[in-house]
Design a protein around this motif. Structure first.
Motif, mmCIF file in Angstrom:
data_model
loop_
_atom_site.group_PDB
_atom_site.id
_atom_site.type_symbol
_atom_site.label_atom_id
_atom_site.label_comp_id
_atom_site.label_asym_id
_atom_site.label_seq_id
_atom_site.Cartn_x
_atom_site.Cartn_y
_atom_site.Cartn_z
ATOM 1 N N ASP A 39 0.838 -1.205 0.000
ATOM 2 C CA ASP A 39 0.000 0.000 0.000
ATOM 3 C C ASP A 39 0.870 1.251 0.000
ATOM 4 O O ASP A 39 2.103 1.175 -0.111
ATOM 5 N N SER A 40 0.226 2.406 0.138
ATOM 6 C CA SER A 40 0.931 3.689 0.052
ATOM 7 C C SER A 40 1.869 3.922 1.226
ATOM 8 O O SER A 40 2.734 4.796 1.170
ATOM 9 N N GLN A 41 1.720 3.166 2.311
ATOM 10 C CA GLN A 41 2.550 3.316 3.496
ATOM 11 C C GLN A 41 3.731 2.347 3.506
ATOM 12 O O GLN A 41 4.406 2.206 4.521
ATOM 13 N N CYS A 42 3.968 1.678 2.377
ATOM 14 C CA CYS A 42 5.018 0.652 2.259
ATOM 15 C C CYS A 42 4.735 -0.576 3.110
ATOM 16 O O CYS A 42 5.651 -1.362 3.413
ATOM 17 N N HIS A 43 3.492 -0.753 3.549
ATOM 18 C CA HIS A 43 3.127 -2.002 4.223
ATOM 19 C C HIS A 43 3.118 -3.132 3.206
ATOM 20 O O HIS A 43 2.760 -2.934 2.036
ATOM 21 N N ILE A 44 3.474 -4.319 3.655
ATOM 22 C CA ILE A 44 3.377 -5.529 2.849
ATOM 23 C C ILE A 44 2.253 -6.374 3.442
ATOM 24 O O ILE A 44 2.254 -6.666 4.645
ATOM 25 N N LEU A 45 1.283 -6.730 2.617
ATOM 26 C CA LEU A 45 0.143 -7.531 3.071
ATOM 27 C C LEU A 45 0.191 -8.879 2.364
ATOM 28 O O LEU A 45 0.319 -8.935 1.132
ATOM 29 N N THR A 46 0.110 -9.957 3.131
ATOM 30 C CA THR A 46 0.161 -11.285 2.531
ATOM 31 C C THR A 46 -0.966 -12.162 3.072
ATOM 32 O O THR A 46 -1.290 -12.109 4.268
ATOM 33 N N ALA A 47 -1.583 -12.923 2.167
ATOM 34 C CA ALA A 47 -2.697 -13.798 2.536
ATOM 35 C C ALA A 47 -2.157 -15.087 3.157
ATOM 36 O O ALA A 47 -1.312 -15.761 2.567
ATOM 37 N N ASP A 48 -2.632 -15.409 4.350
ATOM 38 C CA ASP A 48 -2.249 -16.634 5.063
ATOM 39 C C ASP A 48 -3.421 -17.602 4.935
ATOM 40 O O ASP A 48 -4.403 -17.520 5.677
#
Length: 561
Positions: free
Chosen positions: A498-507
């Motif tokens: 996202d725009s905040q440099c977060h990394i989101l991953t589906a578990d």
């Protein structure tokens, strides 16, 4: 002739002796083609193989002509050989291996190349565009200037025409007045002439009659004609033209100011990568919601595998057949359906900055990456034989990242394409070890680019998210967080940022989405009743979209303030 070389002296793979050398194993000192790397590593698993892209050409020693240099003296700034090391010439000097210096030099060159491509070259493109726009604007403004001068000239012509007509009218008026006066004078003279003619005729008749009575009674007065009429001499007006003097005329008509060109070297600024990152980081800071919430749920009616946001209102999806479908997010209605060119099921989908849909054809008979432009399907990339694509993503620079694996399931790599040109391969770490597990697990690996230009890959086989920087150097591996919502092992499948440099991953098996920061630190879970999350994507407003593997639904989730 050595069988490992061609007639032109090109090096051949030491293993297959047919393909050209593409990499070099520093541990075993053998040259290999890319296809043979996996076999070589597997054949001697006990060794710590250090594989680099090509065999290093060691420089010759300046002191010992027959020797090749394997070290570099950091005090003398020169390559040195083993004989140099054994002598006292460099005694006590700090030295490094040539291979380390080579790596440092190559990394520096790669970074400079990245800066050239992503900052300097685009800046020059902007400058060229700016100059072109200025030229177009200059053409328009000079055209407007010429039009203004022409209009002013026409105004002058109109005023001159008015003045000419006024003067000509005055001439006509003067002429008419004087002609009328002369005509009256002429009429009076003609009347006297007529009277004289009558008198002369009367006198002639009486004289010729010899009638004395008439002669003695005749009263003939010539004196009344002796006084002549006055003479009228018309005085003509004179036209006194004004002097047409160039300087005075130009001064009265109008003049141009001087033009100039200013050469200001400080007008353009180079948008360096650091400045670019600072600009990105200057975007509004958004905090994570304490409780993420589901905004809407879209029921597609068919089993889903992948998705990609076209805009904040529309989203592309794909499933277990050759059809890709575009849905309205707010209304949940189907807007468009298209099928792959080959009729095969797409392995992954993505959307370019310009809004074109890209999909990969996974089947052995095709091995392509394709793009939909103006309702037409075009082949972008055809993969090398023995390789298949798993996942794709577009980058901020417009490049395409493709995860691919070998047909035999032994190798996995990430390849960067600019158009159809392969420009970077990411496969091994600094020690020559594979960055990604080989082959295909239950689900294929997924890939995305973070806002800081890191490349993030889900590796289900390693139970990890593997993150490398733009140059392909390993930054970290994220292997999950405990306690997990369902106490299952970490099973990363889909990934997005996202725009905040977060990394989101589906578990998948913990029915949640992990949020980690750009350095791999766990922040929190997103659950929201998600069941077996598979594919993820975010829109420009940082809403999260989740494909649920066990359902036909896509969830839209708000997790940032």
């Amino acid at each position: 002739m050595d069988s490992s070389t061609s007639a032109q002296g090109l090096m051949r793979c030491d293993l297959c002796v047919t393909a050209m050398v593409q990499v070099h194993c520093d541990t075993c000192l053998v040259n290999l083609c890319k296809a043979c790397v996996g076999e070589h590593i597997i054949s001697e698993e006990s060794k710590d193989h250090k594989v680099r892209k090509s065999a290093p050409i060691h420089p010759g020693c300046i002191s010992h002509i027959q020797e090749k240099c394997s070290m570099y003296c950091n005090q003398c700034y020169i390559p040195i050989c083993n004989t140099c090391i054994a002598s006292d010439q460099h005694l006590g000097h700090n030295s490094s291996t040539i291979l380390k210096i080579l790596d440092e030099k190559k990394n520096k060159i790669i970074q400079e190349q990245i800066e050239l491509k992503q900052t300097i070259y685009p800046t020059y493109q902007e400058i060229a565009s700016d100059v072109k726009n200025r030229m177009s604007q200059l053409e328009k403004e000079y055209g407007d200037l010429s039009t203004a001068i022409t209009k002013h000239g026409e105004d002058w012509h109109r005023e001159i025409d008015k003045l000419v007509q006024k003067l000509k009218a005055e001439v006509d008026e003067m002429k008419t007045s004087q002609l009328q006066t002369l005509q009256k004078h002429l009429d009076e003279i003609k009347q006297k002439l007529s009277n004289m003619e009558n008198d002369i005729e009367s006198v002639n008749v009486i004289v010729e009659s010899n009638d004395f009575s008439k002669l003695f009674s005749l009263q003939f007065d010539v004196d009344r004609y002796i006084k002549l009429p006055y003479k009228i001499v018309p005085s003509l007006p004179k036209f006194m033209p004004g002097k047409i003097q160039g300087e005075e005329l130009s001064k009265n008509f109008g003049a141009l100011s001087s033009s100039s060109l200013t050469f200001n070297k400080d007008s353009y600024s180079l948008k360096t990568r650091q400045k670019s990152l600072e600009a990105e980081s200057s975007s509004p800071v958004k905090r994570l919601l304490d409780e993420p919430e589901t905004v809407t749920t879209i029921d597609t009616g068919y089993g889903l595998s992948y998705l990609a946001c076209l805009s904040d209102e529309e989203i592309w999806t794909s499933g277990g057949d050759s059809t890709m479908k575009l849905y309205s997010i707010n209304q949940g209605s189907l807007l468009k359906s298209i099928t792959t060119k080959s009729g095969n099921t797409p392995q992954d989908i993505a959307v370019t900055k310009s809004g074109d849909l890209i999909y990969t054809d996974y089947c052995q008979s095709d091995r392509t990456v394709n793009i939909m432009k103006n309702e037409e399907k075009e082949e972008m990339i055809r993969l090398q034989q023995n390789w298949r694509s798993d996942s794709i993503c577009n980058t901020s620079s417009g490049d395409l990242l493709v995860i691919m694996r070998s047909d035999d399931g032994k190798l996995t790599k990430v390849v960067r394409y600019s158009g159809s040109t392969e420009k970077q391969t990411i496969q091994f770490d600094d020690e020559g070890k594979p960055l990604y597990t080989p082959g295909l697990c239950i689900f294929p690996k997924s890939i995305t680019e973070n806002k800081n230009l890191d490349i993030c890959v889900t590796d289900e086989g390693a139970k990890a998210v593997v993150v490398v920087n733009q140059a392909g150097k390993l930054r970290f591996r994220y292997t999950g967080h405990t306690p997990a919502p369902k106490n299952q092992w970490f099973d990363p499948v889909g990934i997005t940022t996202d725009s905040q440099c977060h990394i989101l991953t589906a578990d998948m098996y913990n029915d949640c989405v992990h949020i980690i920061d750009q350095d791999g630190q766990f922040l929190r879970y997103i659950q929201c009743g998600v069941s077996q999350p598979k594919a993820l994507c975010t829109d420009t407003k940082d809403n999260l979209f989740v494909v649920q593997y066990s359902t036909t639904q896509v969830k839209k989730i708000k997790y940032l303030q």
